[in-house]
Write a protein that holds these residues in place. Structure first.
Motif, short mmCIF file in Angstrom:
data_model
loop_
_atom_site.label_atom_id
_atom_site.label_comp_id
_atom_site.label_asym_id
_atom_site.label_seq_id
_atom_site.Cartn_x
_atom_site.Cartn_y
_atom_site.Cartn_z
N ALA A 52 14.78 23.47 18.11
CA ALA A 52 14.18 22.20 17.48
C ALA A 52 13.17 22.58 16.54
O ALA A 52 12.35 21.55 16.14
N ILE A 53 13.17 23.73 16.02
CA ILE A 53 11.98 24.04 14.87
C ILE A 53 12.49 23.94 13.57
O ILE A 53 13.45 24.13 13.39
N SER A 54 11.51 23.06 13.16
CA SER A 54 11.61 22.86 11.69
C SER A 54 11.10 23.75 10.84
O SER A 54 9.61 23.96 10.98
N THR A 55 11.75 24.60 9.99
CA THR A 55 11.08 25.63 9.29
C THR A 55 11.41 25.67 7.71
O THR A 55 12.30 24.88 7.35
N SER A 56 10.41 26.24 7.04
CA SER A 56 10.71 26.69 5.63
C SER A 56 11.84 27.26 5.44
O SER A 56 12.21 28.24 6.24
N ARG A 57 12.45 27.34 4.26
CA ARG A 57 13.66 28.16 4.28
C ARG A 57 13.43 29.47 3.77
O ARG A 57 14.33 30.38 3.49
N GLN A 60 0.90 -1.21 0.01
CA GLN A 60 -0.03 -0.06 -0.13
C GLN A 60 1.05 1.23 0.10
O GLN A 60 0.32 2.28 -0.18
N GLY A 61 2.00 1.09 0.38
CA GLY A 61 3.18 2.20 0.09
C GLY A 61 2.96 3.22 1.19
O GLY A 61 2.06 3.02 2.28
N MET A 62 3.82 4.29 1.30
CA MET A 62 3.87 5.38 2.32
C MET A 62 2.49 6.37 2.05
O MET A 62 2.25 6.74 0.83
N VAL A 63 2.00 6.73 3.26
CA VAL A 63 0.91 7.60 3.22
C VAL A 63 1.54 9.02 3.00
O VAL A 63 2.46 9.53 3.72
N PRO A 64 1.12 9.83 1.78
CA PRO A 64 1.70 11.02 1.89
C PRO A 64 1.53 12.01 2.79
O PRO A 64 0.54 12.11 3.48
N GLU A 65 2.63 12.66 3.26
CA GLU A 65 2.40 13.76 4.30
C GLU A 65 1.35 15.06 3.81
O GLU A 65 1.80 15.43 2.61
N PRO A 66 0.43 15.20 4.55
CA PRO A 66 -0.36 16.25 3.96
C PRO A 66 0.10 17.78 3.70
O PRO A 66 1.41 18.01 4.61
N LYS A 67 0.05 18.53 2.79
CA LYS A 67 0.65 19.74 2.78
C LYS A 67 -0.12 20.84 3.36
O LYS A 67 -1.37 20.73 3.33
N GLY A 125 2.56 25.16 1.01
CA GLY A 125 3.06 23.99 0.21
C GLY A 125 4.05 23.11 0.83
O GLY A 125 4.45 22.09 0.55
N GLU A 126 4.31 23.31 2.16
CA GLU A 126 5.09 22.71 3.04
C GLU A 126 4.47 21.39 3.82
O GLU A 126 3.27 21.71 3.84
N PRO A 127 5.19 20.50 3.96
CA PRO A 127 4.45 19.20 4.72
C PRO A 127 4.13 19.91 6.11
O PRO A 127 4.68 20.89 6.66
N GLU A 128 3.04 19.39 6.52
CA GLU A 128 2.65 19.60 8.09
C GLU A 128 3.85 19.35 9.11
O GLU A 128 4.60 18.51 8.85
N GLY A 129 3.92 20.23 9.83
CA GLY A 129 5.05 20.00 10.91
C GLY A 129 6.20 20.96 10.75
O GLY A 129 6.82 21.32 11.59
N ILE A 130 6.29 21.72 9.38
CA ILE A 130 7.30 22.66 9.05
C ILE A 130 6.72 24.02 8.93
O ILE A 130 5.58 24.34 8.60
N VAL A 131 7.35 24.75 10.00
CA VAL A 131 6.82 26.05 10.27
C VAL A 131 7.00 27.03 9.26
O VAL A 131 7.89 26.96 8.47
N GLN A 132 6.15 27.52 8.47
CA GLN A 132 6.10 28.64 7.57
C GLN A 132 5.64 29.92 8.04
O GLN A 132 5.15 30.19 9.23
N VAL A 133 6.62 30.69 7.35
CA VAL A 133 6.27 32.26 7.90
C VAL A 133 5.58 33.26 6.70
O VAL A 133 6.29 32.89 5.67
N ALA A 134 4.79 33.92 6.69
CA ALA A 134 4.15 34.48 5.60
C ALA A 134 4.86 36.04 5.58
O ALA A 134 5.27 36.81 6.44
N ASN A 135 5.01 36.27 4.30
CA ASN A 135 5.52 37.68 3.79
C ASN A 135 4.41 38.37 3.20
O ASN A 135 3.93 38.13 2.04
N LEU A 136 4.06 39.48 3.95
CA LEU A 136 2.88 40.12 3.36
C LEU A 136 2.82 40.91 2.27
O LEU A 136 3.78 41.67 2.03
N VAL A 137 1.68 40.94 1.32
CA VAL A 137 1.40 41.59 0.32
C VAL A 137 0.45 42.53 0.84
O VAL A 137 -0.88 41.88 0.97
N TYR A 138 0.20 43.49 1.02
CA TYR A 138 -0.52 44.53 1.49
C TYR A 138 -1.13 45.81 0.90
O TYR A 138 -0.15 46.09 -0.02
#
Length: 245
Positions: A84-89, A38-45, A49-62
């Motif tokens: 121990a924070i896993s971040t988006s680059r 059955q394979g690996m269950v894909p990690e939800p996005k 666009g990053e996998p769950e558990g990866i900290v994402q930071v928004a750059n605002l368009v305002y």
């Protein structure tokens, strides 16, 4: 925005920050025998666009088309190395008027020159901050026009909770690094300011600027500003604070 907008996301980030072992919530997935094909269950996005558990930071368009593109995201790499924070680059560009902002624990807002937020953006920002989100605001190149505009917008959103100076004994200066002094290109910088909502800091603002210009890309040297030079460490602390308070 209700607290439910961010609670599941915030708890996931907190687990990573504290170094806990993630627990799969997939029903029955961990009981599946090996070799079933059955394979690996894909990690939800996430929205960014990053996998769950990866900290994402928004750059605002305002304010329609203004963006925070010159603000350095190098502190995200530094946060991942030092904690121990896993971040988006990279930051994720997000429109302030969209529902996407509610998926991000921290948003960056910076720029130069005057601006005015339209009603939908004001409503979204107020709802985001009252619901547990965190805004890091920084006057690009110490822009006086941007400083006046930002103060006007905050006074419109929170007339009873004005921006006030933050003492260096505030917890935000002691989450990862011990920040005992603010350093700037020229002389002593002005204090960082904040707005607290519900007992926690929700807005942190620097009129001098918190852009790590040594790692800013393109033509973002901020040559005419008095940016805070230990901003990278301060920004790491801000990220940690946003995830734990």
């Amino acid at each position: 925005m209700t607290h439910n907008h961010r609670l599941p996301v915030r708890l996931g980030f907190l687990i990573l920050f504290l170094g806990a072992v993630p627990i799969s919530l997939t029903d029955g997935a961990d009981d599946r025998p090996a070799g079933t094909g059955q394979g690996m269950v894909p990690e939800p996005k996430q929205i960014g666009g990053e996998p769950e558990g990866i900290v994402q930071v928004a750059n605002l368009v305002y304010a329609g088309i203004k963006s925070s593109q010159c603000f350095s995201d190098h502190f995200l790499i530094q946060a991942e190395k030092e904690t121990a924070i896993s971040t988006s680059r990279r930051f994720h560009a997000v429109k302030l008027g969209s529902e996407e902002i509610f998926a991000f624990p921290l948003m960056i807002m910076t720029g130069e020159g005057d601006f005015r937020l339209p009603p939908q953006e004001r409503e979204n920002l107020k709802e985001y901050l009252q619901g547990g989100g965190f805004l890091l605001a920084s006057a690009g190149c110490s822009s006086k026009e941007w400083d006046r505009a930002f103060r006007r917008e905050m006074a419109t959103l929170f007339p009873d909770v004005p921006l006030g100076p933050l003492g260096l004994d505030h917890p935000v200066f002691h989450t990862v690094y011990e920040i005992s002094v603010l350093q700037a290109k020229h002389g002593t910088p002005r204090p960082l300011e904040g707005i607290s909502l519900g007992g926690r800091l929700a807005v942190l603002y620097s009129q001098d600027g918190l852009n790590d210009t040594a790692h800013a890309q393109g033509c973002c040297c901020c040559c005419g500003g008095n940016e805070i030079t230990n901003s990278a460490q301060i920004n790491v602390n801000i990220l940690a604070y946003a995830l734990t308070y």
